[in-house]
Design an enzyme around this catalytic site. Sequence first.
Site, PDB file in Angstrom:
ATOM      1  N   GLU A  35      57.934  58.808   9.908  1.00 18.57           N
ATOM      2  CA  GLU A  35      59.254  59.294  10.354  1.00 18.57           C
ATOM      3  C   GLU A  35      60.260  58.962   9.255  1.00 18.57           C
ATOM      4  OE1 GLU A  35      60.907  61.007  13.002  1.00 18.57           O
ATOM      5  OE2 GLU A  35      62.508  60.670  11.542  1.00 18.57           O
ATOM      6  N   LYS A  52      73.417  63.932  27.546  1.00 20.58           N
ATOM      7  CA  LYS A  52      73.496  63.554  28.973  1.00 20.58           C
ATOM      8  C   LYS A  52      74.411  62.353  29.162  1.00 20.58           C
ATOM      9  CE  LYS A  52      71.053  66.675  28.788  1.00 20.58           C
ATOM     10  NZ  LYS A  52      70.485  67.423  27.700  1.00 20.58           N
ATOM     11  N   GLY A 115      56.700  62.920   5.349  1.00 16.90           N
ATOM     12  CA  GLY A 115      55.264  63.176   5.261  1.00 16.90           C
ATOM     13  C   GLY A 115      54.982  64.635   4.923  1.00 16.90           C
ATOM     14  N   GLY A 181      75.981  80.667  24.743  1.00 16.03           N
ATOM     15  CA  GLY A 181      76.070  80.118  26.101  1.00 16.03           C
ATOM     16  C   GLY A 181      74.707  79.774  26.667  1.00 16.03           C
ATOM     17  N   VAL A 237      80.464  87.076  17.191  1.00 14.69           N
ATOM     18  CA  VAL A 237      81.512  86.473  16.358  1.00 14.69           C
ATOM     19  C   VAL A 237      81.433  87.097  14.972  1.00 14.69           C
ATOM     20  CG1 VAL A 237      81.748  84.283  17.567  1.00 14.69           C
ATOM     21  CG2 VAL A 237      79.992  84.505  15.836  1.00 14.69           C
ATOM     22  N   GLY A 275      70.828  78.305  19.258  1.00 11.75           N
ATOM     23  CA  GLY A 275      69.390  78.097  19.218  1.00 11.75           C
ATOM     24  C   GLY A 275      68.986  77.135  18.124  1.00 11.75           C
ATOM     25  N   HIS A 453      66.719  62.943  55.870  1.00 10.61           N
ATOM     26  CA  HIS A 453      68.040  63.414  56.324  1.00 10.61           C
ATOM     27  C   HIS A 453      68.997  62.244  56.419  1.00 10.61           C
ATOM     28  CE1 HIS A 453      71.076  65.700  58.434  1.00 10.61           C
ATOM     29  NE2 HIS A 453      71.204  64.667  59.260  1.00 10.61           N
TER      30      HIS A 453
END
Length: 474
Positions: A35, A52, A115, A181, A237, A275, A453
């Site tokens: 890494e 989050k 790597g 979006g 855009v 994306g 419930h």
Amino acid sequence: MDTTHFDLVVIGGGPGGYAAALYAASAGLQVAMVERDTVGGTCLNRGCIPAKELLETAAVVRTVKHAGDFGVVVEPKALDWTVTQGRKQAVIDKLVGGLGQLLKGRKVTVLNGTGTLGPSRTVEVVAATGERVTLTGDAVVLASGSVPRTIPGFEPGGAVVTSDEFFHIPQVPYRAVVIGGGAIGCEFASTLADLGSQVTILEALPKILPGCDDDVTRVVQQAFKKKGIDIRTGVAVTGHRRSPTGAGTGAGTGTVVEFGEGEEVECDLVVVSVGRRPLTEGLLRPGTLVGTGPRGHIEVDATCRTAEPGVWAVGDVIDSPQLAHVAFAEAIVAIKDLLGEDPAPVDDGKVPWAIYCHPEVAFAGYSEAAAKEAGYDVVTSRHRFAGNSRAQILGETDGLVKIIAERNEDGTGGRILGVHMVGPWVTEQLSGGYLAVNWEATVDEVAEFLQPHPSLTELFGESVLALTGRSLHG
Ligand code: NAI
């Protein structure tokens, strides 16, 4: 043991790579993981976790804003962005530290460097210092992940950020434009709007969250409008320029974003979330059979094998849903495959999706439109959180649960094809629906199960029960 030879060499320490390393080590393999940055990859460092965490800050802001509804007086209300950022980083650091301990505990050799895979499963590792080491593996897993896509003219810099830079913005912008979006765009738009920004979403397709069921998208769209988010769909855009009037907050760079047919919107931050693309630059030396597809993904078969014997690829670098939990699942499949255990492939069409904007979205399986397109004769059931007691107690009544099932001859529901949810904490409620879809369970079978419930999950139970032709509350 020759320290440069391992049973398994993993390139990439994100969810795909670290899951492969941990799972293989737990199966008794000697593993090296390469890494170049911080273990945890995009998810932990600049993706799922910080996104989050900031959404939770937004939730706290909403709670404080509505505290008066419960008779709780909280004054004054202010956001200390330094503390917000510090808390986010502390959560990341704790998780990264925990992952490091896990890897150490399983005796995974972690090498800090870049790597590159060469022939015969050799992996050359080049550290930032220029130091080189060559590893060999009986098996190699490629898990180099993905990076944000950009739009020509909207490269990061100044007021323009992608998700990589978003988490380090020095202050909450007065006005923000979110381009795209999708999941990331909606999570950022939701966060910013709850933190007080004026937000505009510019989406090229006719609707935001294009992969979601139409009923779900409609709820998000309405809720976003209530937050003051301006959603502009079907627009491209075309460029941006510095604003002559400067920034709304007096800091940063006031920017005008041009879109559609000569329209424009002024803002202080432009978030590009159009994306992500697979990251393979520098990953492969000539001489391996590892192939890439037309969009740059590494090509793999159902159990994540590349064309090079003994080399697998998992996670965002292959063409599958770009989700950390899908990467985990692919890593397990790859390791089981290399152990000769004949694993069942991940079924991309049935993985759980969870989008943490407010209101949250969660689903598994076919949307109504996709099921019909696939040729199913379907029956659906939709129930709204507005009628759910727990949702009323929470004061979070926007949202619904929708079940899509095959239609029986008598009009009742047969096999459950899709479960789609939008509303309070639905990302924590999907597991029953996910299980139903993946178990290929029928409405009659699932309707037998009790839900506590009062609970939010009652709505799932109620929605399934209604498809038996009888119901309680729905
Ligand atoms: P995305 O592919 O989900 O959405 C990108 C959106 O941008 C699409 O709606 C697309 O139509 C739009 N778009 C593309 N080019 C555009 C343009 N020039 N102008 C305006 N709109 C344009 O990608 P996103 O949101 O960046 O997320 C990347 C990946 O990460 C996705 O696979 C996503 O599912 C995953 N992810 C999932 C999360 C979750 O499930 N909670 C959270 C964050 C990311």
